[in-house]
Enzyme design. Structure first.
Site, PDB file in Angstrom:
ATOM      1  N   HIS A  75       0.850  -1.190   0.000  1.00 41.61           N
ATOM      2  CA  HIS A  75       0.000   0.000   0.000  1.00 41.61           C
ATOM      3  C   HIS A  75       0.881   1.233   0.000  1.00 41.61           C
ATOM      4  CE1 HIS A  75      -3.094   2.876   1.151  1.00 41.61           C
ATOM      5  NE2 HIS A  75      -3.940   1.984   0.683  1.00 41.61           N
TER       6      HIS A  75
ATOM      7  N   ASP B  20      -8.008  -5.331  -0.187  1.00 40.89           N
ATOM      8  CA  ASP B  20      -8.474  -6.186  -1.274  1.00 40.89           C
ATOM      9  C   ASP B  20      -8.085  -7.652  -1.106  1.00 40.89           C
ATOM     10  OD1 ASP B  20      -9.692  -4.123  -2.763  1.00 40.89           O
ATOM     11  OD2 ASP B  20      -7.742  -3.455  -3.476  1.00 40.89           O
TER      12      ASP B  20
HETATM   13  N1  CMC Z   1       4.259  -7.587  -4.769  1.00 40.75           N
HETATM   14  C1  CMC Z   1       5.612  -7.539  -4.906  1.00 40.75           C
HETATM   15  N2  CMC Z   1       6.347  -6.432  -4.691  1.00 40.75           N
HETATM   16  C2  CMC Z   1       5.710  -5.330  -4.344  1.00 40.75           C
HETATM   17  C3  CMC Z   1       4.311  -5.277  -4.178  1.00 40.75           C
HETATM   18  C4  CMC Z   1       3.580  -6.465  -4.403  1.00 40.75           C
HETATM   19  N3  CMC Z   1       2.268  -6.486  -4.266  1.00 40.75           N
HETATM   20  N4  CMC Z   1       3.945  -4.032  -3.826  1.00 40.75           N
HETATM   21  C5  CMC Z   1       5.073  -3.316  -3.772  1.00 40.75           C
HETATM   22  N5  CMC Z   1       6.138  -4.078  -4.077  1.00 40.75           N
HETATM   23  C6  CMC Z   1       7.557  -3.687  -4.076  1.00 40.75           C
HETATM   24  C7  CMC Z   1       7.908  -2.852  -5.298  1.00 40.75           C
HETATM   25  O1  CMC Z   1       8.344  -3.662  -6.356  1.00 40.75           O
HETATM   26  C8  CMC Z   1       8.975  -1.943  -4.756  1.00 40.75           C
HETATM   27  O2  CMC Z   1      10.153  -2.690  -4.671  1.00 40.75           O
HETATM   28  P1  CMC Z   1      11.605  -1.969  -4.883  1.00 40.75           P
HETATM   29  O3  CMC Z   1      11.726  -0.993  -3.750  1.00 40.75           O
HETATM   30  O4  CMC Z   1      12.585  -3.079  -4.839  1.00 40.75           O
HETATM   31  O5  CMC Z   1      11.537  -1.297  -6.235  1.00 40.75           O
HETATM   32  C9  CMC Z   1       8.519  -1.657  -3.329  1.00 40.75           C
HETATM   33  O6  CMC Z   1       7.750  -2.814  -2.951  1.00 40.75           O
HETATM   34  C10 CMC Z   1       7.672  -0.407  -3.173  1.00 40.75           C
HETATM   35  O7  CMC Z   1       6.567  -0.523  -4.063  1.00 40.75           O
HETATM   36  P2  CMC Z   1       5.999   0.670  -4.937  1.00 40.75           P
HETATM   37  O8  CMC Z   1       5.358   0.114  -6.162  1.00 40.75           O
HETATM   38  O9  CMC Z   1       7.067   1.717  -5.114  1.00 40.75           O
HETATM   39  O10 CMC Z   1       4.920   1.250  -3.936  1.00 40.75           O
HETATM   40  P3  CMC Z   1       3.725   2.182  -4.316  1.00 40.75           P
HETATM   41  O11 CMC Z   1       3.387   2.900  -3.087  1.00 40.75           O
HETATM   42  O12 CMC Z   1       4.053   2.994  -5.535  1.00 40.75           O
HETATM   43  O13 CMC Z   1       2.578   1.159  -4.745  1.00 40.75           O
HETATM   44  C11 CMC Z   1       0.760  -0.355  -4.622  1.00 40.75           C
HETATM   45  C12 CMC Z   1       1.567   0.726  -3.893  1.00 40.75           C
HETATM   46  C13 CMC Z   1      -0.499  -0.657  -3.849  1.00 40.75           C
HETATM   47  C14 CMC Z   1       0.371   0.141  -6.028  1.00 40.75           C
HETATM   48  C15 CMC Z   1       1.651  -1.626  -4.735  1.00 40.75           C
HETATM   49  O14 CMC Z   1       1.967  -2.099  -3.441  1.00 40.75           O
HETATM   50  C16 CMC Z   1       0.969  -2.732  -5.547  1.00 40.75           C
HETATM   51  O15 CMC Z   1       1.079  -2.751  -6.774  1.00 40.75           O
HETATM   52  N6  CMC Z   1       0.249  -3.693  -4.868  1.00 40.75           N
HETATM   53  C17 CMC Z   1      -0.498  -4.710  -5.578  1.00 40.75           C
HETATM   54  C18 CMC Z   1      -1.825  -4.143  -6.069  1.00 40.75           C
HETATM   55  C19 CMC Z   1      -2.823  -3.938  -4.938  1.00 40.75           C
HETATM   56  O16 CMC Z   1      -3.023  -4.793  -4.094  1.00 40.75           O
HETATM   57  N7  CMC Z   1      -3.511  -2.778  -4.975  1.00 40.75           N
HETATM   58  C20 CMC Z   1      -4.546  -2.421  -3.967  1.00 40.75           C
HETATM   59  C21 CMC Z   1      -4.113  -1.304  -3.077  1.00 40.75           C
HETATM   60  S1  CMC Z   1      -5.126  -1.078  -1.634  1.00 40.75           S
HETATM   61  C22 CMC Z   1      -6.709  -0.708  -2.200  1.00 40.75           C
HETATM   62  C23 CMC Z   1      -6.825   0.394  -3.150  1.00 40.75           C
HETATM   63  O17 CMC Z   1      -6.068   1.369  -3.168  1.00 40.75           O
HETATM   64  O18 CMC Z   1      -7.758   0.358  -3.947  1.00 40.75           O
END
Ligand code: CMC
Length: 427
Positions: free
Chosen positions: A306, A363
């Site tokens: 998140h 989710d």
């Molecule tokens: N699986 C594997 N690695 C992950 C995941 C995941 N689900 N989420 C984040 N990471 C890693 C990412 O690759 C990055 O690694 P590094 O630092 O080595 O590059 C690190 O963790 C930070 O991630 P980020 O993408 O920079 O974080 P963000 O704040 O931009 O993204 C997020 C947040 C929710 C988009 C992301 O965690 C994600 O894609 N999660 C899966 C999709 C999901 O479950 N979405 C629902 C969110 S909650 C409800 C809503 O908002 O609707």
């Protein structure tokens, strides 16, 4: 503590004021930075940028806390109803019994949609995703209700809110009826909002609808947990669309489109599809956790991580706790619940997830309850949208009440330098 921040640049020093928060981080007000220094700030993805001052929702990502208008989500999801939470978000205070009953009656007055809209619905292919249909129909509401809302009139604002709450709920049920080739059901004003939604979605033709308290309580809980989440992607889309003085229907339609993406609300559908895939693949959890860690692989653990929570998402905790009880009461056994619990355990023991503070989000477990309630996977994000609706409206209303300026971020240009046009035959 100082109430200003000093920045040195090009041999001069400027002072920028601090904006105090009730909870969470205070902010540096950079609105005069460009005028004073010629600099702008750069924050791709708004990871460190406050876009507004809001009184609606507070979430503490480090502690895993969430408050609506000051009330903890644990208390609201346990003791309240969705309609009461809608009222709270929109008005800022919990309603008295009279206020709540009037609010619900007032919404019921708007639980219908023009018949011409039904023709639009029927022209969508059955294969269309319900979220695509929902966003288009929400936008189409503008054409059938063209009157411009006077945002300075509380009566007009209330009326617009009621229309949105009533009509959007009807449209959500239409997306399901369309998908499954069923005739649409009309509203039953004798029922409460959530039961009315449920009967419009599921009642078979000529069947009498009976309220099932387990189903309705579960829906209330899920809708409350989704009702607002401060300046997330879809809410920001609603606020920024509305900031151009586009109407409420158009702004909410933008929110629906933003919510649909798999990194946001679309994740609830993606989670169940992922869990099913893991099940059919033999259930090797470590294999899928390893894939999620592999940077050369696009696979991510859906329902994990998140932008703001760097601890357990309190909504995920509540849903996980509710899952076993609800499935038991409904007499449903679902193998993917065990896969989800196992996956969570493997991930939370893995240094990759520990170091990055990646925990299950709202989710991760919600789809398992939706499924037990007989809601098909493609409808999950529509359920999220209906839950989020009062949050979107409250945020839009707050933005218009505060007369916020049009949202218009800036950029750092890194493209080609000025050059002259080259005729086609010289390229
Ligand atoms: N699986 C594997 N690695 C992950 C995941 C995941 N689900 N989420 C984040 N990471 C890693 C990412 O690759 C990055 O690694 P590094 O630092 O080595 O590059 C690190 O963790 C930070 O991630 P980020 O993408 O920079 O974080 P963000 O704040 O931009 O993204 C997020 C947040 C929710 C988009 C992301 O965690 C994600 O894609 N999660 C899966 C999709 C999901 O479950 N979405 C629902 C969110 S909650 C409800 C809503 O908002 O609707």
């Amino acid at each position: 503590m100082s109430s200003n921040v000093k920045i040195s640049y090009n041999n001069s020093e400027v002072e920028l004021p601090i904006v105090k928060s009730v909870y969470g981080a205070d902010a540096v007000d950079i609105s005069t930075l460009k005028a004073q220094t010629g600099l702008i700030t750069l924050d791709v993805g708004f990871k460190n940028t406050g876009s507004t001052k809001s009184r609606i929702t507070y979430l503490d990502g480090a502690e895993g806390k969430l408050l609506y208008r000051g009330y903890p989500i644990e208390q609201l999801s346990e003791k309240s109803t969705f309609t009461e939470v809608m009222y709270l978000l929109l008005h800022g205070e919990l309603p008295t019994l009279n206020q709540l009953e009037k609010f619900e009656r007032d919404i019921m007055e708007h639980c219908y949609v023009s018949q011409e809209m039904e023709q639009i619905l029927q022209n969508f292919p059955r294969s269309a995703h319900p979220m695509g249909v929902l966003s288009s129909l929400t936008s189409a509401l503008t054409a059938f209700n063209p009157r411009i809302v006077d945002v300075k009139s509380p009566e007009d604002m209330y009326e617009a809110t009621l229309m949105m709450l009533g009509k959007f709920m009807v449209l959500c049920t239409w997306t399901y009826r369309k998908k499954f080739g069923l005739p649409i059901n009309y509203s039953n004003p004798k029922l409460d909002y959530v039961s009315n939604f449920h009967q419009m979605m599921f009642r078979k033709p000529f069947e009498e609808y009976k309220v099932d308290p387990v189903v309705i309580d579960s829906l209330n809980k899920l809708f409350i947990l989704h009702a607002d989440h401060e300046q997330n992607c879809s809410t920001s889309a609603v606020r920024i669309t509305g900031s151009s003085h586009a109407g409420l229907f158009a702004s909410i339609s933008a929110g629906v489109s933003a919510l649909w993406g798999p990194l946001h609300g679309g994740a609830n559908q993606a989670v169940i599809e992922m869990l099913e895939m893991i099940k059919h693949d033999g259930g090797d959890l470590q294999k899928w956790v390893d894939k999620a860690k592999d940077k050369s692989d696009d696979f991510r653990l859906m329902g994990f991580g998140h932008r703001v929570y760097k601890n357990f998402d309190p909504r995920a905790k509540i849903i996980k706790k509710a899952c076993d009880g609800i499935l038991e009461k409904l007499g449903v056994e679902d193998e993917v619940l065990e896969i989800a619990k196992g996956l969570e355990k493997v991930a939370l023991e893995d240094p990759y997830f520990v170091e990055r503070k990646l925990y299950p989000n709202v989710d991760f477990y919600s789809g398992i309850i939706y499924r037990a309630l007989g809601i098909p996977t493609e409808m999950f994000t529509v359920m999220f949208a209906l839950g989020r609706l009062p949050g979107w409206i409250s945020q839009w209303k707050e933005m218009r009440d505060n007369n916020e300026p049009i949202g218009r971020p800036m950029q750092v240009y890194i493209g080609a330098e000025r050059r002259d046009y080259v005729p086609m035959n010289e390229r």
